[in-house]
Design an enzyme around this catalytic site. Structure first.
Site: not given
Length: 370
Positions: A171, A175, A246, A276, A299, A347, A349
């Site tokens: 995912r 670059r 989780r 994070r 988090e 999972y 989006d």
């Protein structure tokens, strides 16, 4: 007779609205005191900042019908997700891009040079990566893997990267230019007034009744069909065992001014307990400067207990075997359709959740109107 929709998040709301638009009434229930599920947003009482109560959600999609549907129920503001990473006290850009590579290795490589440089460090002998670790080593090599992915993944998933499927890392792009946009999708944005008003708008229809603070087991009514977006194993009272998830703990801190200067900084070192820090006023840059104070959330990820909010399905070997048993049972159900992240143990989006809900509604309409 109307249908029952368990869960007032994007899955349930979308199905309810599309059915209502075709004349089918529904009761939508949710155990929480608010709609929108884990996408719920609300104003922090102390700072006024719009907070993503269950963690950051950035809307991004290439699915035109989803974008059209969502924007018909609320204004989406331009937003580019630019994630930073703290590695041993230094800040880098994610996903790994040309700036990250040059900064990390102390180089000034061109795109062509950087590609060759990374390939020279990559594990080219791994031709078909099966695990998260294989995927990382194959495409970025050991140095970048150790710095950005290994410790963070252990914290996030509570297991070794070699135990996770390669699909998790796929995912994230790699670059060889200076593009630090976390996503590649054509449409990216944040709702001006938050996600909850959008879901409320989707549910606002004369044929939709919404009851909050109500559990599926509390109902004694009969329905023509049930669309269930709760945990699949919970529907069967966990009689085969619990699927692994989780969960996340959020520790809030408020401060004057600007705390970290950006929305999200990942803390990749395993020695740092949290994964994070999110500073939520930066998710709404059109209004961020109007707040004198700020709120951030550290988090923490851990195993999901019976009383916790499930966030991420683990989907490792043990869970996959148990999931197949539950799926086999669900396949024989004629009066219920399992939907959403929890109902399908995937999972997903937000845009995919909505797109699949649209498909589910279309299939049901095709049956009842045949």
């Amino acid at each position: 007779m109307r249908v029952l929709i368990v869960g007032a998040g994007f899955s349930g709301a979308t199905i309810a609205r599309l059915l209502a638009d075709k004349g089918i009434a529904s009761l939508v229930i949710d155990e929480r005191a608010h709609p929108a599920g884990n996408c719920h947003t609300e104003r922090d009482g102390e700072t006024g900042v719009l907070v993503h109560r269950y963690g950051p959600h950035i809307f991004h999609t290439d699915i035109e019908r989803v974008w059209t549907f969502v924007t018909s129920h609320g204004e989406m503001m331009p937003y580019v997700n630019r994630v930073k990473a703290n590695v041993q006290g230094k800040i880098y850009s994610l996903p790994v891009n040309l700036h990250t590579i040059n900064q990390f290795f102390g180089t000034a490589l061109s795109p062509v040079e950087a590609r060759a440089f990374i390939e020279s460090r990559a594990r080219m002998d791994i031709s078909d990566p099966q695990t998260f670790e294989d995927q990382a080593l194959r495409f970025v090599g050991n140095d970048l893997y150790e710095a950005f992915f290994k410790g963070y993944t252990r914290k996030q998933w509570g297991c070794e990267p070699s135990e996770l499927p390669a699909s998790i890392l796929k995912r994230l792009p790699l670059r060889f230019n200076y593009d630090d946009n976390y996503f590649n999708h054509r449409h990216q944005g944040m709702p001006r007034h938050g996600y909850t008003p959008i879901v409320e708008s989707i549910l606002r229809h004369d044929l939709i009744e919404v009851r909050l603070g109500v559990a599926h087991g509390d109902l004694g009514e009969h329905f023509a069909h049930t669309f269930y977006s709760g945990p699949l194993d919970r529907y069967y009272d966990y009689d085969l065992g619990r699927l692994g998830y989780r969960t996340l703990d959020f520790v809030a801190e408020r401060a004057d001014g600007d705390f970290q200067g950006t929305a999200v900084i990942n803390y990749c070192d395993e020695s740092v307990a949290f994964t994070r820090i999110s500073e939520h006023k930066h998710f709404a840059p059109w209004e961020a400067a109007t707040f004198d104070r700020t709120i951030v959330f550290r988090e923490y990820s851990r195993a999901c207990g019976p009383d916790d909010v499930p966030y991420y399905p683990i989907r490792m070997v043990a869970e996959t075997a148990l999931l197949e048993q539950y799926e086999a049972r669900a396949a024989h159900e004629t009066g219920v359709t399992f939907v959403g992240r929890l109902g399908t143990y995937q999972y997903l989006d937000m845009d995919v959740t909505i797109d699949r809900a649209m498909d589910v509604a279309a299939r049901y309409l095709g049956v009842v109107q045949a």
